[in-house]
Design an enzyme around this catalytic site. Structure first.
Site, PDB file in Angstrom:
ATOM      1  CB  SER A   1       1.753  -8.311   2.063  1.00  0.00           C
ATOM      2  OG  SER A   1       1.861  -6.901   2.065  1.00  0.00           O
ATOM      3  CD  GLN A   2       2.371  -6.847  -4.025  1.00  0.00           C
ATOM      4  OE1 GLN A   2       2.228  -5.630  -4.126  1.00  0.00           O
ATOM      5  NE2 GLN A   2       3.208  -7.523  -4.786  1.00  0.00           N
TER       6      GLN A   2
ATOM      7  CG  ASP B   1       0.608  -3.350   9.084  1.00  0.00           C
ATOM      8  OD1 ASP B   1       1.622  -2.787   8.641  1.00  0.00           O
ATOM      9  OD2 ASP B   1       0.064  -4.315   8.528  1.00  0.00           O
TER      10      ASP B   1
ATOM     11  CG  HIS C   1       2.846  -5.777   6.873  1.00  0.00           C
ATOM     12  ND1 HIS C   1       1.471  -5.818   6.710  1.00  0.00           N
ATOM     13  CD2 HIS C   1       3.365  -6.121   5.672  1.00  0.00           C
ATOM     14  CE1 HIS C   1       1.189  -6.146   5.463  1.00  0.00           C
ATOM     15  NE2 HIS C   1       2.322  -6.341   4.820  1.00  0.00           N
TER      16      HIS C   1
ATOM     17  CG  MET D   1       6.805  -5.010  -2.979  1.00  0.00           C
ATOM     18  SD  MET D   1       6.051  -3.359  -2.918  1.00  0.00           S
ATOM     19  CE  MET D   1       4.795  -3.527  -4.190  1.00  0.00           C
TER      20      MET D   1
END
Length: 262
Positions: free
Chosen positions: A75-76, A188, A244, A1
């Site tokens: 991540s996603q 994170d 992150h 993202m």
């Protein structure tokens, strides 16, 4: 993202680094859309189920991947590629490496942990009020205060985690993996709870106390094959003492390239 397939400072740099350390290897960084701008926008706005369908077509049409491939999701991208593994077993995914993926979803706003202040809880309530009305947000927003609503209305995560009755072979497909590698960022501040990166989550009915993968129904019931993967030595947990996606290339080489890609 917020990133693209070919950003020379991020995904492009990872692609180049892998190619440098594994001469002759074929690396494909997946673009969702017709160009970099569309790719970036789609990371925010395109329904993940549509993204997965597009990715499955791209993989199936790539002759260089016909005999199998390794997948790395950041991540996603971690849980999205798990969706690919579970829904599209051809061509076969061999190793799935999830770097900071939110496999039990998220319940919190970036940089605003639930135990930090009343304001963070207020933000959660505001997000909750429309979470399952917004298709994009409902992809992996997981409200532990409304577990049944999450299971019913989640458009993606509840599906691939088999939170609802299903005859789809998601478990059988995931068990075709040689390895499932889960990378968690121990400090994170983007993902709440960070334990979601290792299939942990908040205990139902509140948003502070967290359970581990070993305590989760997903693992105990072996709903998608996690326990089987673990019992056969194919489930791996790696931790990074950083925020992150803050990864040193030396760590990536030693723990990912050397162990799972070479």
């Amino acid at each position: 993202m917020g990133d693209s397939c070919c950003n020379p400072m991020s995904m492009g740099a990872i692609k180049t680094y892998i190619e440098k350390n594994l001469p002759g290897i074929y690396v494909r960084s997946l673009m969702i859309g017709a160009n970099v701008i569309e790719d970036t926008e789609n990371g925010f706005l395109m329904n993940v189920n549509d993204q997965i369908r597009e990715v499955c077509k791209k993989l199936a049409s790539d002759e260089k991947l016909a005999k199998g491939y390794n997948a790395i999701g950041f991540s996603q991208g971690g849980q999205f590629l798990r969706g690919v593994a579970q829904r599209c077993p051809v061509p076969p995914m061999q190793n799935l490496i999830s770097v900071g993926g939110q496999h039990q979803g998220i319940y919190g706003f970036p940089h605003c942990p639930g135990n930090n202040s009343t304001i963070c809880d207020m933000i959660r309530k505001l997000l909750n009020s429309g979470a399952y009305l917004n298709v994009v947000q409902a992809e992996y927003w997981h409200d532990p205060l409304q577990e049944e609503e999450y299971k019913e209305k989640s458009v993606f995560l509840a599906d691939i985690n088999l939170e609802r009755p299903s005859k789809l072979p998601y478990k059988e497909n995931l068990l075709q993996l040689k390895n499932l590698v889960l990378v968690k960022f121990n400090k994170d501040t983007m993902v709440y709870p960070k334990e979601s990166e290792w299939f942990g989550f908040y205990k139902p009915g509140q948003g502070k106390e967290v359970y581990s993968i070993w305590e989760s129904p997903l693992y105990k019931e072996d709903r998608i094959g996690l326990r089987k993967l673990n019992d056969t030595g194919r489930l791996h947990f790696l931790g990074i003492d950083g925020d992150h996606l803050k990864i040193k290339l030396e760590w990536f080489k030693e723990n990912i390239i050397e162990r799972f890609l070479k």
